[in-house]
Motif scaffolding. Structure first.
Motif, short mmCIF file in Angstrom:
data_model
loop_
_atom_site.label_atom_id
_atom_site.label_comp_id
_atom_site.label_asym_id
_atom_site.label_seq_id
_atom_site.Cartn_x
_atom_site.Cartn_y
_atom_site.Cartn_z
N ALA A 22 -3.23 2.27 -9.43
CA ALA A 22 -2.96 3.57 -9.03
C ALA A 22 -4.09 4.19 -8.18
CB ALA A 22 -3.09 4.51 -10.19
N GLU A 23 -3.71 4.70 -6.92
CA GLU A 23 -4.62 5.02 -5.61
C GLU A 23 -5.00 6.50 -6.06
OE1 GLU A 23 -2.17 4.22 -2.18
OE2 GLU A 23 -4.13 3.53 -1.69
N GLY A 24 -6.22 6.94 -5.63
CA GLY A 24 -6.46 8.22 -5.25
C GLY A 24 -6.80 8.93 -6.78
N ASP A 36 0.89 -1.25 0.10
CA ASP A 36 -0.02 -0.08 -0.03
C ASP A 36 0.79 1.27 -0.09
OD1 ASP A 36 -2.28 1.42 -0.11
OD2 ASP A 36 -3.16 0.63 1.97
N ASP A 37 0.22 2.28 -0.63
CA ASP A 37 1.01 3.84 -0.60
C ASP A 37 2.33 3.66 -0.96
OD1 ASP A 37 -1.56 4.14 0.88
OD2 ASP A 37 -0.58 4.15 2.95
N PHE A 38 2.61 2.74 -1.99
CA PHE A 38 4.02 2.88 -2.47
C PHE A 38 4.55 3.98 -3.01
CE2 PHE A 38 7.58 1.96 -5.65
CZ PHE A 38 8.29 1.25 -4.90
N ILE A 79 0.38 2.38 -6.13
CA ILE A 79 1.02 3.67 -6.10
C ILE A 79 0.07 4.62 -5.57
CG2 ILE A 79 1.84 5.36 -7.91
CD1 ILE A 79 1.93 2.67 -10.04
N ASP A 80 0.94 5.27 -4.58
CA ASP A 80 0.44 6.30 -3.59
C ASP A 80 -0.30 7.50 -4.45
OD1 ASP A 80 -0.23 7.01 -0.73
OD2 ASP A 80 0.86 8.56 -1.45
N ARG A 81 -1.47 7.93 -3.94
CA ARG A 81 -2.03 9.29 -4.50
C ARG A 81 -1.14 10.33 -4.61
NH1 ARG A 81 -5.08 13.18 -1.55
NH2 ARG A 81 -4.75 11.87 0.53
MG MG Z 1 -2.99 6.04 0.77
#
Ligand code: MG
Ligand code: C2E
Ligand code: MG
Ligand code: MG
Length: 288
Positions: free
Chosen positions: A244-246, A188-190, A210-212
């Motif tokens: 891809a996050e966020g 998470d949150d890479f 991949i973090d936001r």
């Molecule tokens: Mg995050």
């Protein structure tokens, strides 16, 4: 802050510190009660497939969901996890809290498989924290939840942050034990921690999220695009997937898709939803 203000009147800051400690103690007692009274609940954010050829993105609604915990507090309303996960960690409540979330989410996921058939989300992601991985018997607890809910372990993905995944032997051993149950792990949150692309191959994960903070720069910053693309390439070479996050805008979605991300998550598609609303959303009902 107390230091920067100078040594003149340190006493001024003591009440504030006491107040903070008291507030924390208050939250702790409150959280203990919340677990007993059933005030915690789980919401689900869709993880979508980013399909289609470059330049013509097709969004698949049922790639997966991420379970996110919430607290329906009697006077404070809905409290976000950032305000109580840390307290749960420090007060030893995280084991119980985590088991509650995992069991509720697995149960809901199995219900969706039955009720939504082909539209059902294909993967369930659940966040883990440090205290859970250090808890004696954690793997056995997960195994029991898998058995009791009947979820196919191949459809369960547990998320850990880079700083956690790269930790000591005990955590590493725990992660390997979990994988032997047949489930998978995601990082998470890479990009927000200290581990690097070069050490990705050391971690027992199948997916890199991949973090936001990178995704939000994917349109305006060539530097961030290069980093996203490099992450996707390295992950692929290690047979890992990427999420891809966020993602908040169509331009960000188009950009991460063009850079090779095959899954995404973010407010553009949907915020976290209560279970019944999620079911309508994956079916594409206009009411959702
Ligand atoms: Mg995050
Ligand atoms: P996370 O695992 O990285 O989860 C993604 C967070 O980003 C969620 O916040 C989600 O609501 C938010 N988010 C999703 N899309 C967007 C977007 O497009 N823009 C913005 N600005 N935010 C977006 P949430 O639910 O407040 O959770 C925060 C963090 O709390 C999670 O980050 C996770 O680390 C932790 N957490 C949540 N639920 C649990 C849980 O059940 N157990 C544990 N151990 N941690 C949890
Ligand atoms: Mg997560
Ligand atoms: Mg995340």
């Amino acid at each position: 802050e107390a230091k920067r203000a100078g040594g003149g009147r340190p006493a001024r800051f003591e009440p504030a510190m006491r107040e903070r400690a008291a507030r924390r103690g208050g939250i702790e007692a409150d959280l203990r009660r919340a677990l007993q009274l059933g005030e915690l609940f789980v919401v689900y954010q869709p993880v979508v497939g980013l399909a289609g050829p470059p330049g013509s993105l097709a969004v698949e609604r049922n790639a997966g969901v991420e379970a996110l915990v919430r607290w329906q507090h009697p006077t404070r309303g809905v409290v976000p996890p950032i305000e109580f996960i840390g307290v749960a960690e420090e007060s030893g409540l995280i084991g119980e809290l985590g088991a509650f979330v995992l069991e509720a989410a697995c149960r809901q996921f199995v219900t969706w498989q039955r009720e939504l058939a082909d539209d059902a989300p294909r993967l369930l992601a659940v966040n883990l924290s440090r205290g859970q991985l250090r808890e004696a018997g954690f793997t056995a607890r997960v195994a029991a939840i898998l058995r009791e809910t009947g979820i196919d372990p191949r459809q369960l993905q547990l998320e850990v942050t880079e700083s956690l995944a790269a930790q000591d032997q005990a955590v590493q051993a725990s992660l390997h034990e979990l994988r032997e149950l047949g489930l998978s792990l995601a990082l998470d949150d890479f990009g927000t921690g200290y581990s690097s692309l070069a050490s990705l191959h050391l971690l027992p994960v199948g997916v890199v999220k991949i973090d936001r903070s990178f995704v939000s720069q994917a349109v305006d910053s060539a530097h961030h695009r290069v980093l996203i693309e490099a992450t996707v390439r390295v992950a692929e070479s290690l047979h890992m997937g990427t999420v891809a996050e966020g993602i908040e805008t169509a331009a960000q979605a188009a950009s991460v898709h063009a850079l090779g991300c095959r899954k995404g998550q973010g407010y553009l598609f949907s915020p976290p939803l209560p279970a019944d609303v999620l079911a309508r959303w994956v079916r594409g009902d206009a009411t959702a």
